[in-house]
Design a protein around this motif. Sequence first.
Motif, PDB file in Angstrom:
ATOM      1  N   SER A 163       0.823  -1.222   0.000  1.00  0.00           N
ATOM      2  CA  SER A 163       0.000   0.000   0.000  1.00  0.00           C
ATOM      3  C   SER A 163       0.851   1.264   0.000  1.00  0.00           C
ATOM      4  O   SER A 163       0.323   2.361  -0.195  1.00  0.00           O
ATOM      5  CB  SER A 163      -0.922   0.024   1.229  1.00  0.00           C
ATOM      6  OG  SER A 163      -0.142   0.156   2.409  1.00  0.00           O
ATOM      7  N   ALA A 170       6.260   3.019  -2.699  1.00  0.00           N
ATOM      8  CA  ALA A 170       7.104   2.146  -3.515  1.00  0.00           C
ATOM      9  C   ALA A 170       6.338   0.866  -3.863  1.00  0.00           C
ATOM     10  O   ALA A 170       6.426   0.356  -4.986  1.00  0.00           O
ATOM     11  CB  ALA A 170       8.402   1.816  -2.784  1.00  0.00           C
ATOM     12  N   SER A 178       0.989  -4.545   7.245  1.00  0.00           N
ATOM     13  CA  SER A 178       1.251  -5.040   8.598  1.00  0.00           C
ATOM     14  C   SER A 178       0.008  -5.687   9.199  1.00  0.00           C
ATOM     15  O   SER A 178      -1.121  -5.408   8.771  1.00  0.00           O
ATOM     16  CB  SER A 178       1.714  -3.894   9.502  1.00  0.00           C
ATOM     17  OG  SER A 178       0.684  -2.935   9.616  1.00  0.00           O
ATOM     18  N   SER A 207      -2.498  -3.166  10.291  1.00  0.00           N
ATOM     19  CA  SER A 207      -2.774  -2.083   9.338  1.00  0.00           C
ATOM     20  C   SER A 207      -4.263  -1.730   9.265  1.00  0.00           C
ATOM     21  O   SER A 207      -5.112  -2.616   9.107  1.00  0.00           O
ATOM     22  CB  SER A 207      -2.305  -2.488   7.945  1.00  0.00           C
ATOM     23  OG  SER A 207      -2.684  -1.494   7.022  1.00  0.00           O
ATOM     24  N   THR A 213       9.150  -2.161   2.690  1.00  0.00           N
ATOM     25  CA  THR A 213       8.821  -1.906   4.097  1.00  0.00           C
ATOM     26  C   THR A 213       9.947  -1.123   4.769  1.00  0.00           C
ATOM     27  O   THR A 213      11.067  -1.055   4.244  1.00  0.00           O
ATOM     28  CB  THR A 213       8.641  -3.252   4.832  1.00  0.00           C
ATOM     29  OG1 THR A 213       9.678  -4.158   4.410  1.00  0.00           O
ATOM     30  CG2 THR A 213       7.304  -3.881   4.526  1.00  0.00           C
ATOM     31  N   ASN A 221      12.435   9.176  -7.728  1.00  0.00           N
ATOM     32  CA  ASN A 221      12.857   8.484  -6.500  1.00  0.00           C
ATOM     33  C   ASN A 221      12.089   7.192  -6.270  1.00  0.00           C
ATOM     34  O   ASN A 221      12.627   6.225  -5.721  1.00  0.00           O
ATOM     35  CB  ASN A 221      12.691   9.393  -5.268  1.00  0.00           C
ATOM     36  CG  ASN A 221      11.292   9.955  -5.127  1.00  0.00           C
ATOM     37  OD1 ASN A 221      10.843  10.705  -5.998  1.00  0.00           O
ATOM     38  ND2 ASN A 221      10.606   9.606  -4.071  1.00  0.00           N
TER      39      ASN A 221
HETATM   40  N1  LIG Z   1       9.830   6.542  -0.962  1.00  0.00           N
HETATM   41  C1  LIG Z   1      10.995   6.504  -1.621  1.00  0.00           C
HETATM   42  O1  LIG Z   1      11.314   7.372  -2.451  1.00  0.00           O
HETATM   43  C2  LIG Z   1      11.925   5.379  -1.390  1.00  0.00           C
HETATM   44  C3  LIG Z   1      11.718   4.445  -0.413  1.00  0.00           C
HETATM   45  N2  LIG Z   1      12.640   3.458  -0.191  1.00  0.00           N
HETATM   46  C4  LIG Z   1      12.454   2.483   0.874  1.00  0.00           C
HETATM   47  O2  LIG Z   1      11.413   1.591   0.504  1.00  0.00           O
HETATM   48  C5  LIG Z   1      10.680   1.199   1.654  1.00  0.00           C
HETATM   49  C6  LIG Z   1       9.213   1.590   1.459  1.00  0.00           C
HETATM   50  O3  LIG Z   1       9.148   2.997   1.303  1.00  0.00           O
HETATM   51  P1  LIG Z   1       7.786   3.766   1.003  1.00  0.00           P
HETATM   52  O4  LIG Z   1       6.984   3.035   0.009  1.00  0.00           O
HETATM   53  O5  LIG Z   1       8.155   5.160   0.767  1.00  0.00           O
HETATM   54  O6  LIG Z   1       7.057   3.634   2.442  1.00  0.00           O
HETATM   55  P2  LIG Z   1       5.534   3.833   2.805  1.00  0.00           P
HETATM   56  O7  LIG Z   1       5.521   4.354   4.198  1.00  0.00           O
HETATM   57  O8  LIG Z   1       4.838   4.597   1.745  1.00  0.00           O
HETATM   58  O9  LIG Z   1       4.965   2.337   2.815  1.00  0.00           O
HETATM   59  C7  LIG Z   1       5.326   1.383   3.778  1.00  0.00           C
HETATM   60  C8  LIG Z   1       4.493   0.138   3.578  1.00  0.00           C
HETATM   61  O10 LIG Z   1       4.869  -0.853   4.529  1.00  0.00           O
HETATM   62  C9  LIG Z   1       3.692  -1.335   5.207  1.00  0.00           C
HETATM   63  N3  LIG Z   1       4.105  -1.830   6.512  1.00  0.00           N
HETATM   64  C10 LIG Z   1       4.451  -1.128   7.621  1.00  0.00           C
HETATM   65  N4  LIG Z   1       4.807  -1.958   8.622  1.00  0.00           N
HETATM   66  C11 LIG Z   1       4.718  -3.226   8.132  1.00  0.00           C
HETATM   67  C12 LIG Z   1       4.933  -4.515   8.680  1.00  0.00           C
HETATM   68  N5  LIG Z   1       5.348  -4.676   9.958  1.00  0.00           N
HETATM   69  N6  LIG Z   1       4.705  -5.591   7.906  1.00  0.00           N
HETATM   70  C13 LIG Z   1       4.271  -5.449   6.635  1.00  0.00           C
HETATM   71  N7  LIG Z   1       4.047  -4.241   6.041  1.00  0.00           N
HETATM   72  C14 LIG Z   1       4.268  -3.151   6.793  1.00  0.00           C
HETATM   73  C15 LIG Z   1       2.787  -0.116   5.205  1.00  0.00           C
HETATM   74  O11 LIG Z   1       1.441  -0.413   5.427  1.00  0.00           O
HETATM   75  P3  LIG Z   1       0.782  -0.358   6.903  1.00  0.00           P
HETATM   76  O12 LIG Z   1       1.529   0.661   7.716  1.00  0.00           O
HETATM   77  O13 LIG Z   1      -0.647   0.010   6.660  1.00  0.00           O
HETATM   78  O14 LIG Z   1       0.933  -1.730   7.454  1.00  0.00           O
HETATM   79  C16 LIG Z   1       3.003   0.350   3.772  1.00  0.00           C
HETATM   80  O15 LIG Z   1       2.307  -0.490   2.885  1.00  0.00           O
HETATM   81  C17 LIG Z   1      11.353   1.895   2.844  1.00  0.00           C
HETATM   82  O16 LIG Z   1      12.328   1.061   3.395  1.00  0.00           O
HETATM   83  C18 LIG Z   1      12.021   3.093   2.197  1.00  0.00           C
HETATM   84  O17 LIG Z   1      13.112   3.532   2.961  1.00  0.00           O
HETATM   85  C19 LIG Z   1      13.742   3.327  -0.982  1.00  0.00           C
HETATM   86  C20 LIG Z   1      13.999   4.212  -1.970  1.00  0.00           C
HETATM   87  C21 LIG Z   1      13.107   5.325  -2.251  1.00  0.00           C
END
Ligand SMILES: NC(=O)C1=CN([C@@H]2O[C@H](COP(=O)(O)OP(=O)(O)OC[C@H]3O[C@@H](n4cnc5c(N)ncnc54)[C@H](OP(=O)(O)O)[C@@H]3O)[C@@H](O)[C@H]2O)C=CC1
Length: 334
Positions: A10, A13, A35, A38, A80, A308
Motif C-alpha cells: 500500500s 514504492a 502489517s 494495518s 517496508t 525516486n
Molecule cells: N519513498 C521513496 O522514495 C523510497 C523508499 N525506499 C524504501 O522503501 C521502503 C518503502 O518505502 P515507502 O513506500 O516510501 O514507504 P511507505 O511508508 O509509503 O509504505 C510502507 C508500507 O509498509 C507497510 N508496513 C508497515 N509496517 C509493516 C509490517 N510490519 N509488515 C508489513 N508491512 C508493513 C505499510 O502499510 P501499513 O503501515 O498500513 O501496514 C506500507 O504499505 C522503505 O524502506 C524506504 O526507505 C527506498 C527508496 C526510495
Amino acid sequence: MLNTLIVGASGYAGVELATFLNRHPHMNITALAVSAQSPDAGKRLSELHPQLKGTVDLPLEPLSDVAVYAGKVDVVFLATAHEVSHDLAPQFLAAGCVVFDLSGAFRVNDQAFYSRCYGFNHQHAEWLEKAVYGLAEWQHDAIKEAQLIAVPGCYPTAAQLALKPLIEAGLLHEAQWPVINATSGVSGAGRKATMNNSFCEVSLQPYGMFTHRHRPEIEAHLGVPVVFTPHLGSFPRGILATITCRLQPGVSREDITEAFHNAYQDKPLVRVYEQGVPALKAVVGLPFCDIGFALEDEHLIVVAAEDNLLKGAASQAVQCLNIRFGFPETQSLI
Ligand SMILES: NC(=O)C1=CN([C@@H]2O[C@H](COP(=O)(O)OP(=O)(O)OC[C@H]3O[C@@H](n4cnc5c(N)ncnc54)[C@H](OP(=O)(O)O)[C@@H]3O)[C@@H](O)[C@H]2O)C=CC1
Ligand SMILES: CC(=O)N[C@@H](CCC(=O)OP(=O)(O)O)C(=O)O
C-alpha cells in the motif's frame, strides 16, 4: 511463471511495484501484504490507489505469519521500513525465496553502520555478508547469483550512477571530495503523514547535513569520501542531484564523455546527454536516470535526475529481478 508477494504494497514504492509486476509476463502477483495491525488490511489496493482500479484489485492481506506465504511464493519484494525488512527478509530467505529488499536493512556490510545510522542493532551478519547491492548497471553478474538483493537508496542511486564512471576512469582529483547537493520530492519520505511532510510545512530546505544515512551508503560503495546534502522540495516525486567535482589536471570533455559512454552505452535505463543537463520532467514517472554535465577548466558539475520511487526504488528493484532471472533488463519497465 514466478509467484510473488509484495510486502508493504500500500506504500508509495509498493504500489509502483504492483504496477510493474502486474504487467510482467513472467510474474504472477500471488498476494499483497501490509502489517498485521494495518488499518488498510482487507481493502483492495485499488481503493487506496485508484489508478489501479480494474487492473490490480487484489486485497491487502495482514501479514502476521511468514509461513502462510513461504511455500507459495518464489519471489518476495519488501517495500517496508528498514527494521521490518531486517526482521522479515531472513524468514523468507530461509524458506528459499529470492528477496528484493527496497529498504536500507542490507545495503552496507557493516553491523556498526546500523547502530550508528539506523538506530537498531543488526542481527543478521550472515545475510549482510551475502546480500548483493542492487545498483543494477554495475552489479549485473553478482545480481544474477544472489538470493538477497538490497536495492540502493534513492539518493545513492542518482549519486553513484553519476560518479562511478568518473571514479572508475580515474578522472577525479583526490584532493577534493565530490559535493553532492540533491533535492527530493516529498514521496521520498513515504506515504505516512508527518508534520514535516504536510502540505503547508514543506518548502525548500536542506536537512540531514553531514548526518544523513545515505552519505555512508554512497561512500561504502563508491570507495571515496563525499559531502552529501539532501534537500526536501515542494513537489511530489523526483530527485535532482547536482554534483560538483574537481578533475585531475589535463582531463578533457572528451575524457568525461568517453567515461560515461563506456559505462552506459549498453545500459538502456541510464541516458547520458550529449549536451545540456536533465530536468526532473524528463524522468518523473519513468524508470530512467538521466545524466548531463558542464565543465570549466578542472571544475566539473554533473547533474543526475531520476524518479525516486522508480529508478530510486521500484523500477530498479524490477530491473534487478529481470537481471536475476534472465529476463530482458527493461521488461515491463518501458
Ligand atoms: N519513498 C521513496 O522514495 C523510497 C523508499 N525506499 C524504501 O522503501 C521502503 C518503502 O518505502 P515507502 O513506500 O516510501 O514507504 P511507505 O511508508 O509509503 O509504505 C510502507 C508500507 O509498509 C507497510 N508496513 C508497515 N509496517 C509493516 C509490517 N510490519 N509488515 C508489513 N508491512 C508493513 C505499510 O502499510 P501499513 O503501515 O498500513 O501496514 C506500507 O504499505 C522503505 O524502506 C524506504 O526507505 C527506498 C527508496 C526510495
Ligand atoms: C525526502 C525524504 O525524506 N527522503 C528519504 C529517503 C528515501 C530513501 O531512499 O530511502 P531509504 O534509504 O530510506 O530507502 C530520507 O531522506 O530519509
